[in-house]
Write a protein that holds these residues in place. Structure first.
Motif, short mmCIF file in Angstrom:
data_model
loop_
_atom_site.label_atom_id
_atom_site.label_comp_id
_atom_site.label_asym_id
_atom_site.label_seq_id
_atom_site.Cartn_x
_atom_site.Cartn_y
_atom_site.Cartn_z
N ARG A 79 3.12 6.70 4.59
CA ARG A 79 3.56 5.59 3.73
C ARG A 79 4.40 4.60 4.53
N LEU A 109 -3.53 -0.99 12.95
CA LEU A 109 -4.05 -0.94 11.58
C LEU A 109 -5.42 -1.60 11.52
N THR A 169 7.24 -3.22 8.64
CA THR A 169 7.31 -2.17 7.63
C THR A 169 8.66 -2.17 6.92
N LEU A 193 -6.90 7.82 2.45
CA LEU A 193 -7.50 6.66 1.79
C LEU A 193 -8.97 6.55 2.14
N ALA A 215 2.06 2.30 5.89
CA ALA A 215 1.31 1.65 4.81
C ALA A 215 2.09 0.46 4.26
N LEU A 234 0.84 -1.20 0.00
CA LEU A 234 0.00 0.00 0.00
C LEU A 234 0.87 1.26 0.00
N SER A 235 2.09 1.12 0.53
CA SER A 235 2.98 2.28 0.61
C SER A 235 3.37 2.78 -0.78
N MET A 260 -1.92 8.02 12.06
CA MET A 260 -3.01 7.23 11.53
C MET A 260 -4.27 7.84 12.11
N PHE A 317 -8.17 -1.29 8.62
CA PHE A 317 -7.33 -1.96 7.61
C PHE A 317 -7.40 -3.47 7.86
N ASP A 367 3.48 12.17 0.69
CA ASP A 367 3.26 11.56 1.98
C ASP A 367 2.66 12.59 2.91
N LEU A 414 -2.83 8.16 6.61
CA LEU A 414 -1.79 7.21 7.01
C LEU A 414 -0.48 7.63 6.36
#
Lengths: 111, 635
Positions: free
Chosen positions: A98, A61, A46, A87, A101, A28-29, B447, A66, A83, A96
Motif C-alpha cells: 500500500r 510502476l 507516496t 491486483l 500504491a 490506490l493505497s 512489487m 501501472f 497489506d 504491491l
C-alpha cells in the motif's frame, strides 16, 4: 471469476464522456478487496519519507503495467493491515504494498 | 578474453543470448535447447550466475547459448539486470557480445514483453522473438497474428513449447540465418547503430502505448481465459487460510528434509568412513595418512553429508517456484518480514538457510536492493542449519531429562523447538536493528508479478536440481577444502612432546589457541576442553562433536568415543551445557559460511562484520544463560 477485460466498454465510455459522473478519484493505497476501476494518474510521490526516489518509483510502476488508462481490480489483501494487495492490472496479476500504491490515483467503477 | 579466442570466433560458433521477462519459461527453453551441455559459473567480477550451454546448428556449426537473468526492461536495477543489459549491449567485460538475441515471451502475456522488445529494437542487434508456452495460448483460444506482429517488431517470430521441445529447430534455424545475415551486414558496414538509452517516465509511457497498440492489432483476447489461477488464489491468498496452508507446506517440507534425507546421509557418512578406513589401511601411518583421512576425506564428507537435505530442500523450492507459488509465499510473508525490515523476497533465502546457510546466502541474489540483500545475508546464518543438529542432539540427549511438560510435550523436543525459535526470533530482531537503526534509508518497493499457476515440468525440475546440487558441491568444495586443510594443520602441529600424557590436540596450535582463549570463555562456563574443541569446530559446526570426542578421548576415558554424551553429563554442569547450546545458536562457527559471504559481497568487510556481531551475540547469550542457570541452582 470475472474477467477485467470485460469491464472495458463501461469504463472507456466513462472516460470518453466528460459529462459523465466519473466517481471520485482516490488513491490506490486506500482500495479495498473487490473494488475496481481505472488508473487515472501514476506518479512517484507516496507522501512517505522512506520511499525511494519518486522518479524511480514512477518508472518502476509504469514498467509493471501501472499506466494511465489501465483497468484494475483488487483481488486479495494481506492479513496484517490488509497489506500488501494483489491486483489485476489489465490482464496481469501484480502484488504491491500500500505504501507504493499511494503513488497511483484511481477512479472506481460506478456501482 | 584472449586474442586467440577472439579470432577463433570469426569462423567459430555463433553466440546466442536468451532474454525475457521472469516467468516466461526462459530457463525451460534454455534447458530444452542445450540439454545437459551447460556450464554454470559467475560473470567476471560480479556474483551474478552465468549459465551457458552449447548446441549444434542445422548446418553443423556450433553455437553458445547464454541464459541471461530475467528482466522487464533493459533499464537495470539489480546486479542481475545489469548483467542482462550489458550483455545485450555488448558492454560486459570479459564477454563477447551475442550475435543474435533470442527474446523469450510468454505467449499468453505479451504486453510487458513487447516493451522489452521495443527496447531490443533500439539496440540494433538482430533478435528473434520466441513465443513460448504457445500450447497454453492455443488452449485458451488466444489468436495472435504472427505475420503482422513480426512486421510490427521488425523481427522474425517462432512459436515454441519449451517443455515439449516444440519449435526449437525452427528457432535455432532462424537465429542462425540472422547471425549469418548480420555478419554479412557488418562486413558491408550497414549494421544498425545502437540508439538505446535509459528511458525516462515519459518514454516508458510512450513505449507502453506502443505495446498496447501492437497487442490490440495483433492479438485477439482469449476465448477461454485461464480461470484456474483465480480460483486457486482465492484459497492460497486467503489472508488466514493462505498463511495456514503456507505453514503446513513448510511443516511438510521440513519433515521431508529431515526424515527422507536421513538414510542417505547415513549412507554418505558410512561411505566416507569406509573410504577413510580403506585409505588408512593402504597408506602407512603418518602425516600423509592423517592429512588425507582426517583432513581431506573427513572435510569433504562433512560437507557432502548435507547434500541429500539440500537436494530435497531445493526440490521443494524449485517445484514451488516453477508452479508460481513462491511469489504467493512472498506476498503472504511480506508484512511479517517487512515488520523486521526484511524484503518479502528474503523469505526463500532464509528458508534455504535451515538446511545450510551457504545455499541460502547464494540465493539472496534474487533481492534487488543492496541493503536488503546484505541484511538477509547477515541474518541467514542465525537460522538453525542442519550442521547444528548433531551438536544440539548430543547435548540435549545428555542433559535434558525425558520428562513430559503438561503431559503432552517432551522436554527435549521443547528445548529443540526453543533453539530453533531463538534462531528465528534473533534473526528478525537483528534485521530489525540493522534496518531501523543503521540503514534507515529508503524502503525498497515490493512489487511483483503473480504468474499464472502451472504444473512444474519434471524434466525441467530435475535439470535445475542437478545444476543446484552441482553448484553447491563445487562452490562449497572450493571453499571448504582449503579451510579443512588449514584446520587440520592447526590441530596437528606441532606434535606433542615425548612422553606427553594429555591428548595430542592439546599441544597443537588449536590447543594453544584454545588455552589462550579459555580465560575469556570461563565467564560463560566453558572449560578448556570446550574451547579447544571449538577451534576445529570452526571448520564446520558438527566437527565440534568429533573434536570434543578427541579432546576427552585421550584423557584416559576409552569409552569417550562410544558414549560422548554420557561422559559429558558427568564432566559438565547443566549450566555449562545450556550455555554451550546458547553459544551454538549464535556463534559464527562456520568458516565456509564466512567464505561464501566474502565471495558474495566481494570483500572481507561483511564477513568480518558477521563474525563480530555473531560472536558478540553468542557470548552475551551464553553469559546470560550460564549465570541465570547458576543462579537457579544448575551450576
Amino acid at each position: 471469476m470475472s474477467d477485467a477485460l470485460s469491464l472495458a466498454p463501461e469504463i472507456t465510455d466513462l472516460l470518453a464522456d466528460p459529462q459523465a459522473d466519473r466517481g471520485a478519484e482516490s488513491l490506490l493505497s486506500k482500495a479495498r478487496k473487490g473494488q475496481r476501476g481505472v488508473i487515472v494518474r501514476v506518479g512517484g510521490q507516496t507522501g512517505r519519507s522512506e520511499s525511494i526516489d519518486p522518479e524511480e518509483l514512477e518508472r518502476r510502476l509504469l514498467e509493471m503495467g501501472f499506466v494511465e488508462g489501465a483497468l484494475f481490480e483488487v483481488l486479495h489483501e494481506g492479513l496484517f493491515g490488509r497489506d500488501p494487495i494483489a491486483l489485476r492490472i489489465d490482464d496481469m496479476r501484480v502484488a504491491l504494498r500500500r505504501r507504493e500504491a499511494a503513488a497511483v490515483t484511481v477512479q472506481y467503477e460506478e456501482i | 578474453m584472449t586474442d586467440a579466442a577472439l579470432s577463433k570466433t570469426q569462423l567459430g560458433p555463433a553466440r546466442l543470448a536468451l532474454v525475457g521477462n521472469p516467468n516466461s519459461g526462459k530457463t525451460a527453453l534454455f534447458n530444452a535447447l542445450t540439454g545437459s551441455r551447460q556450464k554454470v559459473a559467475n560473470y567476471a567480477g560480479v556474483t551474478v550466475e552465468r549459465k551457458e550451454g552449447v548446441l549444434t546448428l542445422p548446418g553443423g556449426r556450433g553455437a553458445h547459448v547464454l541464459d541471461l537473468p530475467g528482466t522487464y526492461s533493459l533499464r537495470a536495477r539489480s546486479p542481475d539486470e545489469v548483467v542482462t543489459r550489458d550483455a545485450v549491449l555488448g558492454r560486459l567485460s570479459g564477454e563477447q557480445p551475442p550475435d543474435v538475441v533470442i527474446c523469450v515471451a510468454d505467449a499468453t502475456n505479451l504486453r510487458l514483453v513487447l516493451r522489452l522488445v521495443l527496447e531490443l529494437k533500439q539496440v540494433g542487434r538482430p533478435f528473434v522473438l520466441a513465443l513460448n508456452m504457445f500450447d497454453i495460448a492455443q488452449r485458451q483460444g488466444l489468436r495472435i497474428d504472427l505475420e503482422r506482429l513480426s512486421a510490427e517488431i521488425g523481427a522474425p517470430i517462432v512459436t515454441t513449447v519449451a517443455t515439449r521441445k516444440r519449435g526449437l529447430e525452427e528457432l535455432v534455424a532462424k537465429a542462425d540465418a540472422l547471425a549469418v545475415s548480420h555478419a554479412k551486414l557488418l562486413e558491408e558496414g550497414g549494421a544498425h547503430e545502437n540508439v538505446w538509452r535509459e528511458p525516462n517516465a515519459a518514454e516508458i509511457r510512450a513505449a507502453h502505448r506502443e505495446a498496447q497498440r501492437i497487442v490490440k492489432e495483433c492479438v485477439r483476447p482469449p476465448e477461454r481465459p485461464d480461470t484456474v489461477t483465480g480460483k486457486v488464489d482465492a484459497v492460497l491468498l486467503n489472508p488466514v487460510g493462505g498463511l495456514l496452508i503456507l505453514a503446513l507446506l513448510l511443516f511438510v517440507m521440513f519433515q521431508a528434509v529431515f526424515t527422507w534425507a536421513e538414510p542417505l546421509m547415513g549412507l554418505i557418512e558410512a561411505g566416507f568412513a569406509g573410504l577413510s578406513t580403506g585409505v588408512a589401511a593402504v597408506l602407512p601411518d603418518g602425516l600423509l595418512q592423517s592429512l588425507i583421512t582426517d583432513g581431506l576425506i573427513a572435510g569433504v564428507g562433512s560437507v557432502l553429508v548435507f547434500l541429500p537435505q539440500i537436494v530435497i530442500l531445493f526440490f521443494f523450492i524449485l517445484v514451488l517456484e516453477d508452479s508460481g507459488y513462491m511469489t504467493r509465499a512472498a506476498f503472504l510473508m511480506d508484512k511479517i518480514m517487512g515488520g523486521a525490515g526484511l524484503h518479502g523476497r528474503a523469505f526463500i533465502p532464509l528458508l534455504s538457510s535451515f538446511a545450510c546457510a551457504i545455499p541460502g546466502i547464494m540465493s539472496t541474489r534474487v533481492i534487488d536492493n543492496k541493503h536488503d540483500r546484505l541484511t538477509t545475508i547477515l541474518v541467514a546464518p542465525l537460522m538453525t542449519c542442519s550442521a547444528r543438529i548433531p551438536v544440539y542432539t548430543l547435548i540435549i540427549a545428555a542433559f535434558i531429562p525425558h520428562t513430559k511438560v503438561w503431559g503432552v510435550f517432551s522436554l527435549p523436543g521443547l528445548v529443540m523447538f526453543g533453539l530453533y525459535a531463538s534462531g528465528i526470533v534473533s534473526a528478525l530482531v537483528v534485521s530489525f536493528v540493522i534496518r531501523k537503526i543503521f540503514w534507515r534509508g529508503t524502503v525498497e518497493p515490493f512489487m511483483m508479478e503473480l504468474p499464472t499457476y502451472r504444473w512444474p515440468e519434471p524434466r525441467n525440475v530435475a535439470m535445475n536440481l542437478w545444476t543446484r546440487a552441482r553448484i553447491f558441491i563445487e562452490r562449497a568444495g572450493r571453499i571448504i577444502l582449503p579451510l579443512m586443510v588449514l584446520v587440520w594443520v592447526l590441530s596437528t602441529f606441532p606434535y606433542p612432546p615425548e612422553g606427553a600424557t594429555g591428548p595430542a590436540i592439546d599441544y597443537s596450535f588449536a590447543g594453544r589457541i584454545g588455552h589462550l582463549i579459555a580465560p575469556v570463555m570461563q565467564p560463560i562456563g566453558f572449560n578448556w576442553q570446550m574451547t579447544v574443541a571449538l577451534v576445529p569446530g570452526f571448520a564446520a559446526r558438527e566437527v565440534a562433536v568429533a573434536a570434543l570426542g578427541t579432546v576427552y578421548a585421550v584423557g584416559g576415558d576409552d569409552e569417550a568415543g562410544t558414549n560422548l554424551g554420557a561422559l559429558l553429563s558427568h564432566q559438565w554442569s547443566l549450566a555449562t551445557a545450556l550455555s554451550f547450546l546458547a553459544w551454538y545458536v549464535f556463534a559464527p562457527q562456520c568458516a565456509a559460511t564466512l567464505g561464501v559471504v566474502k565471495r558474495e559481497t566481494n570483500g572481507w568487510t561483511w564477513p568480518t562484520v558477521m563474525f563480530l556481531y555473531m560472536a558478540g551475540l553468542a557470548y552475551l547469550a551464553s553469559f546470560v544463560t550460564y549465570h541465570v542457570a547458576v543462579a537457579m541452582g544448575a551450576g
